[in-house]
Design an enzyme around this catalytic site. Sequence first.
Site, PDB file in Angstrom:
ATOM      1  NE  ARG A   1     -11.569  42.197  64.546  1.00 34.50           N
ATOM      2  CZ  ARG A   1     -10.493  42.938  64.324  1.00 34.50           C
ATOM      3  NH1 ARG A   1      -9.467  42.434  63.685  1.00 34.50           N
ATOM      4  NH2 ARG A   1     -10.448  44.175  64.749  1.00 34.50           N
TER       5      ARG A   1
ATOM      6  CE  LYS B   1      -2.853  47.224  64.326  1.00 36.17           C
ATOM      7  NZ  LYS B   1      -4.242  46.939  63.934  1.00 36.17           N
TER       8      LYS B   1
ATOM      9  N   GLY C   1      -9.055  43.918  68.246  1.00 30.08           N
ATOM     10  CA  GLY C   1      -8.893  42.468  68.219  1.00 30.08           C
ATOM     11  C   GLY C   1      -8.172  41.963  69.450  1.00 30.08           C
TER      12      GLY C   1
ATOM     13  N   GLY D   1      -9.157  50.166  65.621  1.00 30.45           N
ATOM     14  CA  GLY D   1      -9.036  51.511  65.051  1.00 30.45           C
ATOM     15  C   GLY D   1     -10.396  52.037  64.618  1.00 30.45           C
TER      16      GLY D   1
HETATM   17  N1  LIG Z   1       4.772  47.610  76.058  1.00 27.01           N
HETATM   18  C1  LIG Z   1       4.559  46.978  74.932  1.00 27.01           C
HETATM   19  N2  LIG Z   1       5.551  46.761  74.037  1.00 27.01           N
HETATM   20  C2  LIG Z   1       5.328  46.106  72.890  1.00 27.01           C
HETATM   21  N3  LIG Z   1       4.133  45.619  72.500  1.00 27.01           N
HETATM   22  C3  LIG Z   1       3.110  45.814  73.330  1.00 27.01           C
HETATM   23  C4  LIG Z   1       3.267  46.505  74.573  1.00 27.01           C
HETATM   24  N4  LIG Z   1       2.077  46.538  75.170  1.00 27.01           N
HETATM   25  C5  LIG Z   1       1.221  45.891  74.365  1.00 27.01           C
HETATM   26  N5  LIG Z   1       1.815  45.446  73.266  1.00 27.01           N
HETATM   27  C6  LIG Z   1       1.243  44.652  72.166  1.00 27.01           C
HETATM   28  O1  LIG Z   1       0.250  45.367  71.502  1.00 27.01           O
HETATM   29  C7  LIG Z   1      -0.482  44.430  70.709  1.00 27.01           C
HETATM   30  C8  LIG Z   1      -1.869  44.938  70.465  1.00 27.01           C
HETATM   31  O2  LIG Z   1      -1.798  46.231  69.912  1.00 27.01           O
HETATM   32  P1  LIG Z   1      -2.831  46.817  68.848  1.00 27.01           P
HETATM   33  O3  LIG Z   1      -2.466  48.242  68.696  1.00 27.01           O
HETATM   34  O4  LIG Z   1      -2.850  45.943  67.643  1.00 27.01           O
HETATM   35  O5  LIG Z   1      -4.207  46.735  69.674  1.00 27.01           O
HETATM   36  P2  LIG Z   1      -5.659  46.208  69.301  1.00 27.01           P
HETATM   37  O6  LIG Z   1      -6.455  46.402  70.499  1.00 27.01           O
HETATM   38  O7  LIG Z   1      -5.629  44.825  68.784  1.00 27.01           O
HETATM   39  O8  LIG Z   1      -6.175  47.148  68.162  1.00 27.01           O
HETATM   40  P3  LIG Z   1      -6.504  46.761  66.629  1.00 27.01           P
HETATM   41  O9  LIG Z   1      -7.749  45.930  66.637  1.00 27.01           O
HETATM   42  O10 LIG Z   1      -6.628  48.085  65.963  1.00 27.01           O
HETATM   43  O11 LIG Z   1      -5.359  45.941  66.102  1.00 27.01           O
HETATM   44  C9  LIG Z   1      -0.448  43.128  71.501  1.00 27.01           C
HETATM   45  O12 LIG Z   1       0.027  42.118  70.659  1.00 27.01           O
HETATM   46  C10 LIG Z   1       0.525  43.417  72.658  1.00 27.01           C
HETATM   47  O13 LIG Z   1       1.440  42.388  72.884  1.00 27.01           O
HETATM   48  O1  LIG Z   2      -7.430  44.653  63.398  1.00 24.09           O
HETATM   49  C1  LIG Z   2      -7.991  45.684  62.984  1.00 24.09           C
HETATM   50  O2  LIG Z   2      -8.115  46.713  63.673  1.00 24.09           O
HETATM   51  C2  LIG Z   2      -8.646  45.652  61.627  1.00 24.09           C
HETATM   52  O3  LIG Z   2      -8.747  44.360  61.115  1.00 24.09           O
HETATM   53  C3  LIG Z   2      -7.926  46.586  60.674  1.00 24.09           C
HETATM   54  O4  LIG Z   2      -6.614  46.157  60.472  1.00 24.09           O
HETATM   55  P1  LIG Z   2      -5.502  47.220  60.021  1.00 24.09           P
HETATM   56  O5  LIG Z   2      -5.239  48.100  61.212  1.00 24.09           O
HETATM   57  O6  LIG Z   2      -4.316  46.405  59.612  1.00 24.09           O
HETATM   58  O7  LIG Z   2      -6.091  48.014  58.878  1.00 24.09           O
END
Ligand SMILES: Nc1ncnc2c1ncn2[C@@H]1O[C@H](COP(=O)(O)OP(=O)(O)OP(=O)(O)O)[C@@H](O)[C@H]1O
Ligand SMILES: O=C(O)[C@H](O)COP(=O)(O)O
Length: 394
Positions: free
Chosen positions: A36, A197, A351, A374
């Site tokens: 990023r 999330k 991310g 998101g």
């Molecule tokens: N079964 C699980 N239990 C708990 N945590 C999990 C599991 N599977 C994945 N994760 C965790 O989910 C996290 C990533 O989730 P997240 O929803 O933040 O995804 P993202 O792709 O980074 O989206 P964003 O950019 O919106 O944050 C990672 O740190 C991972 O360890």
């Molecule tokens: O990691 C992300 O998806 C963005 O930086 C937004 O973060 P947030 O889900 O905490 O608003």
Amino acid sequence: MNKKSIRDVDVKGKRVFCRVDFNVPMKDGQITDETRIRAALPTIQYLMEKGAKVILASHFGRPKGQVVEEMRLTPVAKRLGELLGKNVAKTDEAYGPEVQAAIAEMNEGDVLVLENVRFYPGEEKNDSALAKEFAALADLYVNDAFGAAHRAHASTAGIAEYIPAVSGLLMEKEIEVLGKALSNPERPFTAIIGGAKVKDKIGVIRNLLDKVDNLIIGGGLAYTFVKAQGYEIGKSLCEDDKLDLAKEFMQMAKEKGVNFYMPVDVVVGDDFSENANTQEVDIDAIPSDWEGMDIGPKTREIYADVIRNSKLVIWNGPMGVFEMNKFANGTKAVAEALAESTDTYSVIGGGDSAAAVEKFGLADKMSHISTGGGASLEFMEGKELPGVVRLNDK
Ligand SMILES: Nc1ncnc2c1ncn2[C@@H]1O[C@H](COP(=O)(O)OP(=O)(O)OP(=O)(O)O)[C@@H](O)[C@H]1O
Ligand SMILES: O=C(O)[C@H](O)COP(=O)(O)O
């Protein structure tokens, strides 16, 4: 995009409040993936070269309106300075007298990083008083934070009411590439949703069901669906108030003829740690005091097969706790299937998903790695992004 960008305005000598998304994965104060930061460089360098005074604002993590020492942007400012090969100043506030004084010292082409905007409760409330404070710092607002464009916050949306507002180069590029993929999607079109999330992501499923042919669920998100089907999930992540919604989505998928894929087996751990004991179990055999940490081998095969037969895949959120090697195989299998499928247009969002692809050395095999998690999902759903709508029209 029908919005003005930094190319459409004169920035020389101007104080530019540039919102970026520096919400990078970090462990023990070390940045573990700088995608990023690198993605924001073209806009920052453009502004520097054109003689702007570049004031960078970002959130980091979810400090909930308070100062959290580990969530300061200091390590990010330091890394940015290294990448730019230039001294980058950093303030411990995001507005107010200290910041005003630092800006008054700036010369054309200088870069200043403000403190985490989410240290202030007004940020996430899109409080107009805070938005005005941000606006008072600058002559022009640039939004380059595609990753946060789905948030209507003071620094992503509110500020645009008070000073001229244009998009940055990353924002422009993301919207162009994602928009092209979506306008007439090649089919079969598959969405893979994982990560942790649950609250944020479960809602997007409703809209995706109108667009995709296949929907694959993995990661922590999956267990709400597994429980909704009546299975034991032990200590796995779950949002109990979303169980009815999960059931409704599975029913909707059936009615709309969308193939809905959930794990048929999982890797469970007896602790949320790298040292956990592990077992591979079928989905109806999760032990009550264990936690689902990754998708199992049978699921990996099924998911890889769907990917190989798709023409367009959007992937947001890892399939398991990939930061721990023991639980990285599911995420790796999905990344490898995408990398092998040269006929498939792959869009990676989020991310952590981007970090995972990078970790496996497969980043250059993906068609587009979006800096938005998101945000890319909401855009793909067809929603208007608050960080974009308020920018000035061309
Ligand atoms: N079964 C699980 N239990 C708990 N945590 C999990 C599991 N599977 C994945 N994760 C965790 O989910 C996290 C990533 O989730 P997240 O929803 O933040 O995804 P993202 O792709 O980074 O989206 P964003 O950019 O919106 O944050 C990672 O740190 C991972 O360890
Ligand atoms: O990691 C992300 O998806 C963005 O930086 C937004 O973060 P947030 O889900 O905490 O608003």
